[in-house]
Design a protein around this motif. Structure first.
Motif, PDB file in Angstrom:
ATOM      1  N   ALA A  84      13.483  58.705  28.428  1.00 17.31           N
ATOM      2  CA  ALA A  84      12.438  58.098  29.260  1.00 17.31           C
ATOM      3  C   ALA A  84      11.490  57.250  28.429  1.00 17.31           C
ATOM      4  N   ASP A  85      11.428  57.518  27.120  1.00 18.32           N
ATOM      5  CA  ASP A  85      10.521  56.753  26.257  1.00 18.32           C
ATOM      6  C   ASP A  85      11.280  55.875  25.265  1.00 18.32           C
ATOM      7  N   CYS A  86      12.575  55.743  25.450  1.00 15.10           N
ATOM      8  CA  CYS A  86      13.392  55.032  24.453  1.00 15.10           C
ATOM      9  C   CYS A  86      13.043  53.540  24.433  1.00 15.10           C
ATOM     10  N   ASP A  87      12.796  52.999  23.239  1.00 16.26           N
ATOM     11  CA  ASP A  87      12.449  51.568  23.127  1.00 16.26           C
ATOM     12  C   ASP A  87      13.486  50.814  22.296  1.00 16.26           C
ATOM     13  N   ARG A  88      14.710  51.345  22.215  1.00 16.59           N
ATOM     14  CA  ARG A  88      15.687  50.795  21.273  1.00 16.59           C
ATOM     15  C   ARG A  88      16.735  49.901  21.891  1.00 16.59           C
ATOM     16  N   VAL A  89      17.128  48.940  21.097  1.00 19.23           N
ATOM     17  CA  VAL A  89      18.293  48.124  21.398  1.00 19.23           C
ATOM     18  C   VAL A  89      19.128  48.134  20.116  1.00 19.23           C
ATOM     19  N   ARG A  90      20.435  48.122  20.254  1.00 21.85           N
ATOM     20  CA  ARG A  90      21.289  48.194  19.067  1.00 21.85           C
ATOM     21  C   ARG A  90      22.221  47.001  18.985  1.00 21.85           C
ATOM     22  N   VAL A  91      22.477  46.574  17.759  1.00 24.42           N
ATOM     23  CA  VAL A  91      23.510  45.560  17.536  1.00 24.42           C
ATOM     24  C   VAL A  91      24.482  46.124  16.511  1.00 24.42           C
ATOM     25  N   THR A  92      25.756  46.116  16.861  1.00 23.89           N
ATOM     26  CA  THR A  92      26.771  46.655  15.953  1.00 23.89           C
ATOM     27  C   THR A  92      27.085  45.621  14.866  1.00 23.89           C
ATOM     28  N   ALA A  93      27.765  46.079  13.813  1.00 15.09           N
ATOM     29  CA  ALA A  93      28.090  45.175  12.701  1.00 15.09           C
ATOM     30  C   ALA A  93      28.933  43.994  13.177  1.00 15.09           C
ATOM     31  N   GLY A 134      28.484  42.504  15.982  1.00 14.59           N
ATOM     32  CA  GLY A 134      27.704  41.649  16.875  1.00 14.59           C
ATOM     33  C   GLY A 134      27.785  41.991  18.354  1.00 14.59           C
ATOM     34  N   GLN A 135      27.905  43.273  18.659  1.00 14.20           N
ATOM     35  CA  GLN A 135      27.887  43.689  20.065  1.00 14.20           C
ATOM     36  C   GLN A 135      26.555  44.363  20.360  1.00 14.20           C
ATOM     37  N   LEU A 136      25.906  43.884  21.408  1.00  8.43           N
ATOM     38  CA  LEU A 136      24.613  44.460  21.800  1.00  8.43           C
ATOM     39  C   LEU A 136      24.858  45.709  22.622  1.00  8.43           C
ATOM     40  N   SER A 173      29.425  50.232  27.702  1.00 12.07           N
ATOM     41  CA  SER A 173      29.714  48.795  27.735  1.00 12.07           C
ATOM     42  C   SER A 173      28.793  48.093  26.728  1.00 12.07           C
ATOM     43  N   GLU A 174      29.207  46.907  26.326  1.00 11.00           N
ATOM     44  CA  GLU A 174      28.484  46.146  25.307  1.00 11.00           C
ATOM     45  C   GLU A 174      28.362  44.706  25.754  1.00 11.00           C
ATOM     46  N   THR A 175      27.397  43.997  25.171  1.00 10.33           N
ATOM     47  CA  THR A 175      27.214  42.578  25.472  1.00 10.33           C
ATOM     48  C   THR A 175      27.564  41.796  24.209  1.00 10.33           C
ATOM     49  N   ASP A 176      28.443  40.818  24.365  1.00 12.65           N
ATOM     50  CA  ASP A 176      29.059  40.170  23.208  1.00 12.65           C
ATOM     51  C   ASP A 176      28.185  39.048  22.628  1.00 12.65           C
ATOM     52  N   LEU A 177      27.365  39.414  21.655  1.00 15.19           N
ATOM     53  CA  LEU A 177      26.537  38.403  20.987  1.00 15.19           C
ATOM     54  C   LEU A 177      27.374  37.558  20.036  1.00 15.19           C
ATOM     55  N   ARG A 178      28.355  38.176  19.384  1.00 14.31           N
ATOM     56  CA  ARG A 178      29.104  37.463  18.343  1.00 14.31           C
ATOM     57  C   ARG A 178      29.794  36.226  18.911  1.00 14.31           C
ATOM     58  N   SER A 179      30.456  36.384  20.050  1.00 15.47           N
ATOM     59  CA  SER A 179      31.139  35.217  20.630  1.00 15.47           C
ATOM     60  C   SER A 179      30.132  34.133  20.952  1.00 15.47           C
ATOM     61  N   ASP A 221      19.238  29.522  21.167  1.00 16.66           N
ATOM     62  CA  ASP A 221      18.401  30.720  21.069  1.00 16.66           C
ATOM     63  C   ASP A 221      18.096  31.275  22.456  1.00 16.66           C
ATOM     64  N   ALA A 222      17.855  30.371  23.411  1.00 13.06           N
ATOM     65  CA  ALA A 222      17.528  30.814  24.773  1.00 13.06           C
ATOM     66  C   ALA A 222      18.710  31.576  25.368  1.00 13.06           C
ATOM     67  N   GLU A 223      19.922  31.105  25.071  1.00 12.09           N
ATOM     68  CA  GLU A 223      21.109  31.811  25.603  1.00 12.09           C
ATOM     69  C   GLU A 223      21.279  33.186  24.937  1.00 12.09           C
ATOM     70  N   LEU A 224      20.976  33.251  23.636  1.00 10.35           N
ATOM     71  CA  LEU A 224      21.051  34.562  22.964  1.00 10.35           C
ATOM     72  C   LEU A 224      19.996  35.504  23.546  1.00 10.35           C
ATOM     73  N   ALA A 225      18.798  34.965  23.758  1.00  8.21           N
ATOM     74  CA  ALA A 225      17.721  35.784  24.332  1.00  8.21           C
ATOM     75  C   ALA A 225      18.133  36.280  25.715  1.00  8.21           C
ATOM     76  N   ALA A 226      18.820  35.423  26.470  1.00  4.89           N
ATOM     77  CA  ALA A 226      19.251  35.832  27.817  1.00  4.89           C
ATOM     78  C   ALA A 226      20.253  36.986  27.718  1.00  4.89           C
ATOM     79  N   LEU A 227      21.100  36.990  26.675  1.00  2.00           N
ATOM     80  CA  LEU A 227      22.056  38.094  26.515  1.00  2.00           C
ATOM     81  C   LEU A 227      21.326  39.409  26.223  1.00  2.00           C
ATOM     82  N   PHE A 228      20.268  39.323  25.413  1.00  2.48           N
ATOM     83  CA  PHE A 228      19.442  40.522  25.204  1.00  2.48           C
ATOM     84  C   PHE A 228      18.933  41.018  26.558  1.00  2.48           C
ATOM     85  N   GLY A 229      18.495  40.060  27.397  1.00  2.00           N
ATOM     86  CA  GLY A 229      17.976  40.417  28.724  1.00  2.00           C
ATOM     87  C   GLY A 229      19.030  41.119  29.562  1.00  2.00           C
ATOM     88  N   VAL A 230      20.258  40.614  29.511  1.00  2.00           N
ATOM     89  CA  VAL A 230      21.360  41.209  30.288  1.00  2.00           C
ATOM     90  C   VAL A 230      21.596  42.654  29.826  1.00  2.00           C
TER      91      VAL A 230
END
Ligand SMILES: C[S@@+](CC[C@H](N)C(=O)[O-])C[C@H]1O[C@@H](n2cnc3c(N)ncnc32)[C@H](O)[C@@H]1O
Ligand code: SF4
Length: 329
Positions: free
Chosen positions: A257-266, A268-270, A278-284, A292-301
């Protein structure tokens, strides 16, 4: 600040720099190791710096480098220096087995690393060799001393207690950590091992650890946990303070309930959770010219999809396909 559907802010990034490791902790890896990620899939230094820059622009203030064993990353000192030189540089910390800290603690501190968490499950050399399958106890001790000498602060020790192995060491670990100026933390074993050998009935619980500590020491709960995973206590030994101890009971007392974390794997998967399936593919995106805006949008997703809890207790719980070492612990 990036908020998820439950109002939790994403303030902290856990970034894995490699899935490889020079230990084989029994609860984390099989003796023969794992099939490592192909090198070309691992984010380059430029890609790591870009991911962190975007995360910082999204409001993330803490970046913890992890793995696998992050000290195995080539040119780690140069990478840390680049991260520390970013505008609005985040607080940089690292979670490591400590084996290479004797060599790297001073240059890492010089480059801008602030804090370090070192894994040490036992004070008994023979058990260390059994648990990690490597006889490297002295290297960890030397690494810890180097971290302290380099001014990395705090130096925290992480221990996973295993039933019938090191579960009688809670008090001695706390006393030793206090005598050396380190802060001891105990982590409940989680179902993230590649062997799928985790057994809830065998897990040493946070409550058991606290009971073992309370049998010999006085524990005063510390307020202000915030989004920190550890429940912290001041420890008194016959009225004398031994500093603080933390218990991370992710399984029995989840802090989702208090978790503030986001992770990126080696590679490049969010990931929005250790237990995400499931993961969000930052590397591709990084490798196909995303802005940068598109990368930021992936963080949002990724953050948008974050579930309210890890669900370990639900009947339908399934372990994520990636083990801890490939996610970044
Ligand atoms: C995966 S390691 C990565 C960083 C570094 N190699 C280290 O050992 O500190 C990060 C932390 O996760 C812990 N860990 C690994 N597998 C775990 C599991 N199944 N449950 C709980 N903690 C685990 C380790 O003890 C370590 O403290
Ligand atoms: S816990 Fe850390 S040191 Fe141990 S095998 Fe896993 S990644 Fe390596």
């Amino acid at each position: 600040m990036l908020l998820d559907r439950y109002g939790r802010a994403s303030a902290s990034l856990r970034l894995s720099l490699t899935d490889r490791c020079n230990l084989r902790c029994a609860y984390c890896m099989p003796a023969e190791g794992l099939e490592w990620l192909p090198r070309e899939d691992t984010l380059t230094d430029d890609e790591v710096v870009r991911v962190v820059r975007v995360a910082v622009e999204l409001g993330m203030r803490d970046v913890r480098l992890t793995g696998g064993e992050p000290l195995l990353r080539r040119n780690l000192v140069g990478l840390v220096a680049r991260l520390a030189a970013l505008p609005d540089a985040p607080r940089l910390s690292i979670t490591t087995n400590g084996l290479s800290l004797a060599r790297l603690a001073a240059p890492l501190a010089e480059a801008g690393l602030e804090r370090v968490n070192v894994s040490l499950d036992t004070l008994i050399r023979e058990w260390y060799a059994v648990i990690t399958r490597r006889d490297r106890f002295d290297d960890v001790l030397a690494g810890l001393e180097a971290a302290r000498a380099a001014g990395l602060s705090p130096v925290k020790l992480n221990a996973v207690l295993l039933r019938g192995v090191n579960d009688d060491e809670a008090v001695s670990l706390v006393r030793w950590a206090a005598s050396e100026g380190y802060e001891m933390r105990f982590i409940e074993q989680m179902p993230l091992d590649p062997q799928h050998g985790w057994d809830r009935t065998q897990m040493v619980t946070g409550a058991e650890i606290l009971a073992a500590l309370a049998a010999e020491l006085e524990l005063l709960p510390l307020p202000g946990r915030g989004s920190a995973p550890a429940e912290r206590f001041e420890v008194l030994d016959g009225g004398r303070s031994l500093g603080t101890v933390g218990v991370i009971a992710s399984v029995t007392m989840p802090f989702c309930a208090d978790c503030d974390r986001v992770r990126v794997t080696a590679d490049g998967q969010l990931r929005n959770c250790l237990f995400a399936r499931s993961e969000t593919d930052l590397r591709s995106a990084l490798r196909s010219g995303a802005s940068d805006a598109e990368l930021a949008a992936l963080f949002g997703v990724a953050v948008e999809a974050k579930l309210p809890g890890h669900g370990i207790d639900s009947p339908g719980f399934l372990q994520p396909p990636r083990p801890m070492s490939a996610i970044g612990g």
